[in-house]
Write an enzyme that holds these catalytic residues in place. Structure first.
Site, PDB file in Angstrom:
ATOM      1  CB  ALA A   1      -0.923  -0.004   1.219  1.00 58.57           C
TER       2      ALA A   1
ATOM      3  CE1 TYR B   1       7.708   0.030  -5.667  1.00 58.89           C
ATOM      4  CE2 TYR B   1       5.582  -0.020  -6.801  1.00 58.89           C
ATOM      5  CZ  TYR B   1       6.968   0.000  -6.844  1.00 58.89           C
ATOM      6  OH  TYR B   1       7.612   0.013  -8.052  1.00 58.89           O
TER       7      TYR B   1
ATOM      8  CB  ILE C   1      -5.237  -6.206 -15.123  1.00 61.82           C
ATOM      9  CG1 ILE C   1      -4.816  -7.455 -14.377  1.00 61.82           C
ATOM     10  CG2 ILE C   1      -6.113  -6.559 -16.284  1.00 61.82           C
ATOM     11  CD1 ILE C   1      -5.984  -8.281 -13.945  1.00 61.82           C
TER      12      ILE C   1
ATOM     13  CE  LYS D   1      -4.566  -7.725  -8.916  1.00 64.75           C
ATOM     14  NZ  LYS D   1      -3.373  -8.274  -8.307  1.00 64.75           N
TER      15      LYS D   1
ATOM     16  CD  GLU E   1      -1.055 -14.407  -8.898  1.00 69.47           C
ATOM     17  OE1 GLU E   1      -0.978 -14.330 -10.152  1.00 69.47           O
ATOM     18  OE2 GLU E   1      -0.775 -13.464  -8.140  1.00 69.47           O
TER      19      GLU E   1
ATOM     20  CE  LYS F   1      -8.962 -11.949 -16.032  1.00 69.94           C
ATOM     21  NZ  LYS F   1      -8.448 -13.306 -15.811  1.00 69.94           N
TER      22      LYS F   1
ATOM     23  CE  LYS G   1      -4.346  -4.007  -6.167  1.00 72.84           C
ATOM     24  NZ  LYS G   1      -3.278  -3.781  -5.311  1.00 72.84           N
TER      25      LYS G   1
ATOM     26  CB  CYS H   1      -0.266 -14.191  39.548  1.00 70.86           C
ATOM     27  SG  CYS H   1       1.027 -15.236  38.866  1.00 70.86           S
TER      28      CYS H   1
ATOM     29  CB  CYS I   1      -1.591 -17.123  37.319  1.00 71.13           C
ATOM     30  SG  CYS I   1      -1.505 -15.795  36.135  1.00 71.13           S
TER      31      CYS I   1
HETATM   32  S1  IVH Z   1      -5.477 -11.666 -15.560  1.00 76.13           S
HETATM   33  C1  IVH Z   1      -3.677  -9.631 -19.232  1.00 76.13           C
HETATM   34  N1  IVH Z   1      -6.721 -12.702 -13.497  1.00 76.13           N
HETATM   35  O1  IVH Z   1      -2.661  -9.949 -10.848  1.00 76.13           O
HETATM   36  C2  IVH Z   1      -4.294 -10.025 -17.966  1.00 76.13           C
HETATM   37  N2  IVH Z   1      -4.583 -11.754 -13.139  1.00 76.13           N
HETATM   38  O2  IVH Z   1      -1.727  -7.337 -12.948  1.00 76.13           O
HETATM   39  C3  IVH Z   1      -3.482 -10.962 -17.202  1.00 76.13           C
HETATM   40  N3  IVH Z   1      -3.772 -11.983 -10.830  1.00 76.13           N
HETATM   41  O3  IVH Z   1       0.227 -10.281 -12.576  1.00 76.13           O
HETATM   42  C4  IVH Z   1      -3.834 -11.131 -15.795  1.00 76.13           C
HETATM   43  N4  IVH Z   1      -5.509 -13.046 -10.040  1.00 76.13           N
HETATM   44  O4  IVH Z   1      -0.477 -12.353 -11.517  1.00 76.13           O
HETATM   45  C5  IVH Z   1      -5.612 -12.063 -13.926  1.00 76.13           C
HETATM   46  N5  IVH Z   1      -7.935 -13.716 -11.773  1.00 76.13           N
HETATM   47  C6  IVH Z   1      -6.836 -13.081 -12.209  1.00 76.13           C
HETATM   48  C7  IVH Z   1      -5.747 -12.790 -11.357  1.00 76.13           C
HETATM   49  C8  IVH Z   1      -4.641 -12.111 -11.866  1.00 76.13           C
HETATM   50  C9  IVH Z   1      -4.316 -12.563  -9.770  1.00 76.13           C
HETATM   51  C10 IVH Z   1      -2.449 -11.311 -10.833  1.00 76.13           C
HETATM   52  C11 IVH Z   1      -1.589 -11.663 -12.008  1.00 76.13           C
HETATM   53  C12 IVH Z   1      -1.134 -10.362 -12.593  1.00 76.13           C
HETATM   54  C13 IVH Z   1      -1.710  -9.332 -11.672  1.00 76.13           C
HETATM   55  C14 IVH Z   1      -2.504  -8.296 -12.457  1.00 76.13           C
END
Ligand code: IVH
Length: 731
Positions: A41, A43, A90, A170, A230, A347, A371, A468, A489
């Site tokens: 956070a 960063y 993304i 995510k 992931e 997506k 987020k 105690c 105690c």
């Molecule tokens: S899609 C072009 N879906 O979050 C799109 N990424 O910047 C590719 N991540 O580095 C990513 N859960 O490692 C996608 N359900 C999910 C995800 C996911 C985690 C990570 C991924 C990526 C970063 C997004």
């Protein structure tokens, strides 16, 4: 933590340089060394500040600014892998409110409309349609089933048709590309800088979840299928790993993602194999010889059918309301999930529509990471308190400047123990990183390097219990400090009373959890001996205490007075004095007075008593109040048959089962499990809870379960009750 916003040109320029240096340093710590010094956070805040300054002064933007490139480098010892298709990231939306989901949906619609307007034939024939309906027509062309769902959700022609999105978790781990050729896993690589990653096939192959072969004819026929997803560590596995590290005084990991990154980039696959990782797929890389389904949701289902792990929390949702509802639903489940997530991902579901939207500065326009509040934050450490647990363990607790982390405001966090505190180098006055994730209690995971006051004394554990006043003791070689007060105690009182009353201790019938709570909370019982001063009058003062239960408890107390020295010693709850040791001590010394006065050396002469146990017994009887308790209990009428305490004589009693380990399973025809245990122990044997190579005999009765199967598997001798008796009689 906030930085003054520079107002004049020169100081803004300086700030840009300073931010770049700091971001570069922290990116190196995070991506290359797996050793972050500040929370994500923080960063992000620095990054946002730099981006804002660069937007105000575009003339300052350079190609190597952290805002312009994906950072990541190859660790020495790992082989670089050039990705056939770049691994992109993304766009992340840090505004956690629902407004950002709505803005995303609006952006997507607008961009689709613009794309449709500029290349109408690429979409469909309905060029005369309004902007919003042409987006819907495109959705219909790409995914007819979803577009019809949207049509029914929004029947009025005046309403804008809804777009279908694949909504996913995510996952907070690290991105991995799995390359399958003709269905066989040939290579696994990290993302690196997006163009070039690292070859981590050796560690990824230790992850049981990831198939070495994809299922199905289509996968085998395909020259190449790259699965992207992931790799992460579940929270319980992370806690276990850190617990293990703590108990051997090793370095702990800051969070599950950091641990996972460390394991994946291990050079030694054997270490990786001991540290369990998990995987979920979320997309594709290079594909040759396979035609994936036309929607993203369809793709995830197809991958699942090939045996690739895909998370079940995914959903296809419609329109902005669908996104908002998904974000809220997962937020409510976040703490209950077995792994960390830092948000959700939306997506556009139709791949045809994704293609139309394309990318903007290396990020797809069709996806958004929305987020949740960060699970790590930095704050000031104002002080360190000591907290006493019910088992007597003393834990240093950080008193923090209140900080919003993981969805709640935290002002206390555990520092685990003195050794970990020292290793992390945390001192009062420091800026520290706090983590709160799931139902794990908030913890201080490290300090942020920086200024600290000239002199701050090192933290020390108190020598006396803060509750105690009893002596605080740390076992030789152990890491935890404990109060030796036991029942004396207040904090340990309930636990100590329950143990005292337990079936294998004083066996006080009628004294269970609820009653102990009532007795202690009402202040009726402060010391063990007070138990025996309870009368009907005192008991009836307790709410909801029926006459019958009061009478039962009084009978139970009366009965418990006739006991054995072994049971009595066990009941005292001396640390490390379990049932068997208590019996051994009773047999060896024969009287409580001889035991209380025995030197550590004499204690060491008892079978199975080592230095840790001897020290613990001595520490217990060295507390004057513990001796007092002993006197009062005897005065209350607790008695046992005394022996002359001739150790030689008693220890010379026949112990035919000495050194043998038994496991009991199922129901025996005549003996209860406790009786069987007593007989075995009286003959010198031990009873263990689970079957292993070290087990000497398994005693099996009716409805014996998996323990019996295991015994057969290991080829261990199995006895019935008669067999056990025969062994006992043989002595
Ligand atoms: S899609 C072009 N879906 O979050 C799109 N990424 O910047 C590719 N991540 O580095 C990513 N859960 O490692 C996608 N359900 C999910 C995800 C996911 C985690 C990570 C991924 C990526 C970063 C997004």
């Amino acid at each position: 933590m906030s930085n003054a916003v520079p107002t004049d040109y020169a100081s803004a320029r300086e700030r840009v340089d300073a931010l770049r240096r700091r971001l570069q340093h922290h990116a190196q710590q995070y991506h290359v060394l797996d050793a972050p010094e500040i929370p994500d956070a923080e960063y992000d805040r620095l990054y946002d500040e730099l981006q804002a300054l660069e937007q105000a002064h575009p003339e300052w933007v350079t190609a190597d600014s952290p805002t312009q490139r994906v950072i990541g480098a190859v660790l020495d010892g790992l082989k670089p892998v050039r990705h056939a298709v770049a691994m992109l990231s993304i766009q992340a939306e840090r505004d956690t409110s629902e407004a950002s989901a709505r803005r995303f949906d609006a952006r997507v619609r607008k961009a689709l409309a613009a794309a449709a307007a500029s290349t109408p034939t690429a979409v469909s024939e309905s060029t005369s349609a309004s902007q919003s309906t042409s987006a819907a027509a495109a959705a219909a062309a790409a995914a007819p089933e979803l577009a019809s769902a949207s049509a029914s959700a929004s029947p009025s022609a005046a309403d804008a048709p809804l777009l279908a999105y694949s909504a996913e978790l995510k996952f907070d781990g690290l991105a991995i590309n799995l390359r399958y050729q003709h269905g066989r896993l040939v290579q696994a690589a990290t993302r690196g800088d997006g163009e070039t990653g690292e070859d981590v096939t050796h560690t990824i192959s230790t992850i049981g979840d990831i198939p070495q072969r994809l299922r199905g004819a289509a996968a085998s026929a395909a020259a190449v299928i790259e699965v992207r997803g992931e790799v992460f560590m579940r929270r319980d596995h992370f806690e276990q790993l850190n617990e293990q590290q703590r108990s051997k005084g090793g370095k702990t990991f800051v969070n599950p993602r950091n641990a996972a990154a460390g394991v994946v980039r291990q050079l030694d696959a054997r270490i990786a194999a001991e540290r369990p990782l998990s995987f979920f797929a979320y997309g594709l890389g290079d594909v040759q010889g396979w035609d994936p389904p036309p929607t993203h949701s369809g793709l995830l289902t197809a991958l699942a059918a090939m045996g690739v792990p895909v998370n079940d929390e995914r959903a296809v949702v419609l329109g902005a309301d669908g996104l908002v509802a998904y974000h809220a639903r997962i937020a409510a489940r976040r703490d209950a999930l077995p792994f960390d997530i830092d948000g959700v991902v939306y997506k556009l579901d139709s791949r045809a529509l994704q293609l139309q939207l394309g990318f903007k500065s290396r990020e797809p326009r069709w996806a958004l990471a929305h987020k949740y509040p960060a699970q790590e934050q930095m704050t000031a450490l104002n002080g360190i308190d000591i907290q006493l647990g019910r088992t007597g363990k003393l834990t240093p607790v950080a008193k923090l400047h209140p900080v919003f982390v993981g969805g709640t405001t935290v002002s206390n966090a555990t520092l685990h123990n003195v050794f970990e505190l020292r290793r992390k180098g945390v001192r009062v006055g420091d800026t520290v990183i706090v983590r709160r994730a799931g139902d794990v209690i908030p913890e201080v995971v490290g300090r942020v390097p920086g200024e600290r006051p000239a002199y701050v004394p090192n933290f020390r554990m108190p020598a006396q219990c803060p509750v105690c006043g009893s002596a605080v003791l740390r076992e030789k070689g152990g890491i935890d400090h404990r109060c030796t007060g036991g029942l004396f105690c207040a904090t340990q009182r309930k636990q100590a009373l329950l143990h005292f009353a337990g079936r294998r201790a004083m066996d006080i019938e009628g004294l269970g959890d609820k009653l102990v709570d009532q007795l202690v909370d009402s202040g009726l019982i402060r010391t063990l001996p007070e138990l025996y001063t309870l009368g009907v009058a005192k008991l009836s003062a307790l709410a909801r205490m029926a006459d019958k239960s009061a009478a039962n408890l009084l009978t139970g107390l009366e009965r418990s007075k006739q006991t054995t020295l072994g049971r009595f010693l066990y009941a005292l709850g001396i640390r490390h004095v379990g049932e068997t040791t208590a019996k051994d001590l009773a047999r060896h010394f024969g009287s409580i007075d001889r035991l209380m006065d025995a030197s550590a050396d004499r204690l060491l002469a008892v079978r199975d008593v080592g230095p840790v146990v001897a020290q613990s017994i001595r520490a217990f009887f060295d507390q004057p109040h513990n001796r007092e308790v002993m006197e009062q209990l005897r005065a209350a009428g607790i008695t046992w048959p005394e022996s002359d305490g001739s150790a030689d004589k008693t220890d010379a009693a026949p112990r035919p089962l000495f050194g043998k380990i038994f496991v009991l399973t199922g129901t025996l025809p005549l003996l209860t499990r406790d009786e069987a245990k007593d007989l075995i122990e009286a003959a010198g044997g031990k009873v263990a809870g689970s079957v292993s190579k070290r087990t000497s005999y398994v005693v099996a009765g009716e409805e014996a379960g998996s323990k019996l199967d295991k015994a057969r598997e290991l080829g261990l001798p199995v006895l019935d009750e008669d067999g056990l008796r025969a062994l006992l009689d043989a002595g």
